[in-house]
Motif scaffolding. Structure first.
Motif, short mmCIF file in Angstrom:
data_model
loop_
_atom_site.label_atom_id
_atom_site.label_comp_id
_atom_site.label_asym_id
_atom_site.label_seq_id
_atom_site.Cartn_x
_atom_site.Cartn_y
_atom_site.Cartn_z
N GLN A 20 0.92 -1.10 -0.04
CA GLN A 20 0.05 0.10 0.00
C GLN A 20 1.03 1.38 0.10
OE1 GLN A 20 -2.17 -1.01 3.43
NE2 GLN A 20 -4.11 -1.84 2.34
N ALA A 21 2.03 1.21 0.82
CA ALA A 21 2.89 2.30 0.66
C ALA A 21 3.43 2.73 -0.43
CB ALA A 21 3.87 2.15 1.88
N ALA A 22 3.87 1.32 -1.04
CA ALA A 22 4.63 1.65 -2.56
C ALA A 22 3.67 2.18 -3.67
CB ALA A 22 5.25 0.24 -2.81
N ALA A 23 2.46 1.59 -3.55
CA ALA A 23 1.47 2.08 -4.53
C ALA A 23 1.18 3.72 -4.25
CB ALA A 23 0.13 1.12 -4.58
N ALA A 24 1.10 4.16 -3.02
CA ALA A 24 0.53 5.49 -2.69
C ALA A 24 1.94 6.32 -3.18
CB ALA A 24 0.42 5.52 -1.29
N ALA A 25 3.10 5.72 -3.15
CA ALA A 25 4.30 6.65 -3.61
C ALA A 25 4.19 6.82 -5.01
CB ALA A 25 5.62 5.89 -3.07
N GLY A 26 3.58 6.26 -5.85
CA GLY A 26 3.70 6.73 -7.36
C GLY A 26 3.41 5.40 -8.11
N ASN A 27 3.44 5.93 -9.50
CA ASN A 27 3.20 5.07 -10.38
C ASN A 27 4.27 4.03 -10.62
OD1 ASN A 27 0.91 6.32 -11.07
ND2 ASN A 27 1.70 7.76 -12.41
N VAL A 28 3.78 2.82 -11.46
CA VAL A 28 4.82 1.86 -11.94
C VAL A 28 5.44 2.12 -13.17
CG1 VAL A 28 5.02 -0.73 -12.64
CG2 VAL A 28 3.58 0.14 -10.56
N THR A 29 6.45 1.92 -13.44
CA THR A 29 7.27 2.38 -14.55
C THR A 29 7.93 1.26 -15.33
OG1 THR A 29 9.17 3.30 -13.84
CG2 THR A 29 7.47 4.80 -14.03
N ALA A 30 8.44 1.38 -16.46
CA ALA A 30 9.34 0.31 -17.17
C ALA A 30 10.48 0.38 -16.48
CB ALA A 30 9.52 0.34 -18.42
N LEU A 31 10.91 1.33 -15.62
CA LEU A 31 12.24 1.37 -15.01
C LEU A 31 12.22 0.67 -13.68
CD1 LEU A 31 12.98 5.06 -16.02
CD2 LEU A 31 14.01 3.14 -16.84
N PRO A 32 13.44 0.18 -13.30
CA PRO A 32 13.38 -0.57 -11.95
C PRO A 32 13.42 0.47 -10.73
CG PRO A 32 15.57 -0.68 -12.82
CD PRO A 32 14.72 -0.12 -13.77
N HIS A 33 12.69 0.26 -9.80
CA HIS A 33 12.37 0.94 -8.62
C HIS A 33 13.68 0.73 -7.93
CE1 HIS A 33 10.88 1.97 -4.66
NE2 HIS A 33 9.92 2.92 -5.44
N ARG A 34 14.14 1.96 -7.06
CA ARG A 34 15.43 1.65 -6.27
C ARG A 34 15.34 0.67 -5.35
NH1 ARG A 34 14.31 3.15 -1.11
NH2 ARG A 34 12.46 4.38 -0.84
N LEU A 35 14.01 0.06 -4.76
CA LEU A 35 14.03 -0.95 -4.00
C LEU A 35 14.38 -2.35 -4.63
CD1 LEU A 35 10.79 -0.32 -1.73
CD2 LEU A 35 13.09 -0.20 -1.28
N GLU A 36 13.96 -2.42 -5.79
CA GLU A 36 14.50 -3.62 -6.56
C GLU A 36 16.00 -3.64 -6.45
OE1 GLU A 36 12.41 -4.50 -10.37
OE2 GLU A 36 11.31 -2.63 -9.99
N VAL A 37 16.81 -2.54 -7.08
CA VAL A 37 18.09 -2.56 -6.75
C VAL A 37 18.82 -3.10 -5.56
CG1 VAL A 37 20.08 -0.96 -7.28
CG2 VAL A 37 18.04 -0.74 -8.74
N GLU A 38 18.18 -2.43 -4.51
CA GLU A 38 18.58 -2.99 -3.09
C GLU A 38 18.42 -4.23 -2.93
OE1 GLU A 38 16.82 -0.31 -0.05
OE2 GLU A 38 17.41 1.50 -1.24
N VAL A 39 17.28 -4.88 -3.25
CA VAL A 39 17.07 -6.20 -3.10
C VAL A 39 17.96 -7.03 -3.79
CG1 VAL A 39 15.54 -8.24 -3.45
CG2 VAL A 39 14.52 -5.82 -2.45
N ALA A 40 18.26 -6.58 -4.97
CA ALA A 40 19.34 -7.07 -5.95
C ALA A 40 20.64 -7.06 -5.38
CB ALA A 40 19.19 -6.76 -7.26
N GLU A 41 21.11 -5.91 -5.00
CA GLU A 41 22.25 -6.01 -4.47
C GLU A 41 22.51 -6.78 -3.02
OE1 GLU A 41 22.50 -1.91 -3.71
OE2 GLU A 41 23.36 -1.36 -5.85
N ARG A 42 21.59 -6.95 -2.12
CA ARG A 42 21.38 -7.69 -1.06
C ARG A 42 21.65 -9.26 -1.52
NH1 ARG A 42 16.86 -5.87 3.16
NH2 ARG A 42 17.82 -7.63 4.28
N LEU A 43 20.70 -9.64 -2.38
CA LEU A 43 21.01 -11.21 -2.79
C LEU A 43 22.20 -11.34 -3.34
CD1 LEU A 43 17.41 -11.24 -4.92
CD2 LEU A 43 18.00 -12.44 -2.52
N VAL A 44 22.79 -10.51 -4.19
CA VAL A 44 24.18 -10.74 -4.73
C VAL A 44 25.20 -10.94 -3.34
CG1 VAL A 44 26.08 -9.77 -5.81
CG2 VAL A 44 23.86 -9.99 -6.76
N ASP A 45 25.18 -10.06 -2.34
CA ASP A 45 25.93 -9.93 -1.30
C ASP A 45 25.61 -11.35 -0.47
OD1 ASP A 45 26.97 -7.76 -1.89
OD2 ASP A 45 25.61 -6.70 -0.06
N ILE A 46 24.39 -12.08 -0.42
CA ILE A 46 24.28 -13.23 0.58
C ILE A 46 24.30 -14.35 -0.23
CG2 ILE A 46 22.99 -11.93 2.24
CD1 ILE A 46 20.53 -13.28 1.18
#
Length: 79
Positions: A36-62
């Motif tokens: 709900q908070a993410a939806a309220a923060a704005g529209n979905v676009t074709a570009l990756p959201h910063r949270l996707e980048v953060e999750v990807a970086e965490r996954l590569v780390d672990i």
């Protein structure tokens, strides 16, 4: 819950577990609030959201053998 209702009133049990429910369960309150908070923060676009980048970086780390992460919607996209 795992009950799915058809427009004509028929009741179904989601045995396929609706993808996300496999990992996090049904209607997890923390996940619902985050969505709900993410939806309220704005529209979905074709570009990756910063949270996707953060999750990807965490996954590569672990995950020792992971060099990169790619988020896809279907197996066909991965092929």
């Amino acid at each position: 819950g795992c009950t799915v209702w058809a427009p004509d009133g028929r009741r179904f049990v989601d045995c396929g577990m609706a993808l996300g429910a496999v990992g996090i369960g049904y209607a997890d309150s923390a996940v619902t609030r985050a969505v709900q908070a993410a939806a309220a923060a704005g529209n979905v676009t074709a570009l990756p959201h910063r949270l996707e980048v953060e999750v990807a970086e965490r996954l590569v780390d672990i995950i020792p053998c992971a060099e990169q992460v790619r988020f896809l919607r279907t197996g066909a996209e991965a092929g």
